[in-house]
Scaffold this active site. Sequence first.
Site, short mmCIF file in Angstrom:
data_model
loop_
_atom_site.label_atom_id
_atom_site.label_comp_id
_atom_site.label_asym_id
_atom_site.label_seq_id
_atom_site.Cartn_x
_atom_site.Cartn_y
_atom_site.Cartn_z
N HIS A 1 60.22 -66.51 4.40
CA HIS A 1 60.19 -66.47 5.86
C HIS A 1 59.60 -67.75 6.50
O HIS A 1 60.25 -68.44 7.27
CB HIS A 1 59.36 -65.27 6.34
CG HIS A 1 59.78 -63.96 5.77
ND1 HIS A 1 60.94 -63.32 6.14
CD2 HIS A 1 59.19 -63.16 4.85
CE1 HIS A 1 61.04 -62.18 5.48
NE2 HIS A 1 59.99 -62.06 4.69
C1 BDR Z 1 56.09 -62.46 8.03
O1 BDR Z 1 55.07 -61.50 7.76
C2 BDR Z 1 54.11 -62.03 6.90
O2 BDR Z 1 53.74 -61.09 5.94
C3 BDR Z 1 54.71 -63.28 6.30
O3 BDR Z 1 53.71 -64.24 6.05
C4 BDR Z 1 55.66 -63.74 7.37
O4 BDR Z 1 55.01 -64.56 8.32
C5 BDR Z 1 57.40 -61.92 7.53
O5 BDR Z 1 57.71 -60.73 8.19
#
Ligand code: BDR
Length: 338
Positions: free
Chosen positions: A269
């Site tokens: 992500h």
């Molecule tokens: C996002 O949620 C967090 O757990 C990760 O770091 C990322 O920013 C993904 O949904």
Amino acid sequence: MTGRITGQLALAPARDPAHTGRVTRQALIIDCDPGVDDAVALMLAFGADEFELLAVTTVGGNVPVEKTARNARMLRQVAGLQKPGHDEAPVFMGAAQPLVRTLGTATDFHGPEGTGDLEPFEPDLPCADGHAADAIVDLVMSRPAKSVAMAVLGPMTNLALALRKEPALAERLGPVAVMGGARAEGGNITASAEFNIWADPEAAAEVLATGAEVVLFGLDATHQVRATEDRIAAVEALGTPMAKTAGAMLRFSQRVERTIVGWDASPLHDPCPVAWLLKPELFELKPCLVKVETESDLTRGHTAVEFRQAVAGEPLKHRWAVTADADGVFALIARSCG
Ligand code: BDR
Ligand code: CA
């Protein structure tokens, strides 16, 4: 339906446009909650000469804020950004709690310390003095309008607090590249919400209601960027301290994803917004208007993404990433870590 905006219209770091021999770097603040994918995003940014890293600000999110601040400082040390008399990317600690809710962490996906399998250590340097929100205001307001970009990789609490302190910040900021939001892909923390927006939906709603130039990299795009076995192995093979750290984070994510979600390759992500700032053409963006659900328990943090100008009722002031070039993102990570 309005036309598509592709990466070419996004702000790209100027690389010696007048051929003067001087390279102009993109001033950048990274707000994050490391976090294993935040860690890969930080490695991507730390290794990119295109950025002038004004600050790393941290927020309570994946793990509590004391840990996200420690982890950011650890990662900066691994990347060798601490040099005598020249302390790059100072780390400012920010909000411990969302604006109105109690922090809900994501330790299942990041480990209890937010560092996956890596044992945390106490970094040599402490946090910089001051709250993250004040640092964001000071750094952006003291520089020319639109010259400072932000990558927001965790709950948007710090940026919302900064905008409350200084509303003029919204117009002053350059692009704000956000990892957050869920639409066609559904959610990851609930059926309809993505973790960062779910964690502090009021903050996200406040930020999106301002005039800030927000570009969202939600699950529709980040689920296209998968850490496959080949891609992880290519990063590991680089063998540098940064590559070993990024590789360890990716391995941990792969294991967790297989165990909890049942997918073979974990989505990556947080590197997406950073990669867009480096190479906009890796993503296709569409103009839209994004609003956040804050009332319902069932759909808390859902992002309602409206692409139709005729029914939006106000300008389509946001952009939503619809496609991502995964090989291109991993090539940038390898370049930074190599
Ligand atoms: C996002 O949620 C967090 O757990 C990760 O770091 C990322 O920013 C993904 O949904
Ligand atoms: Ca994050």
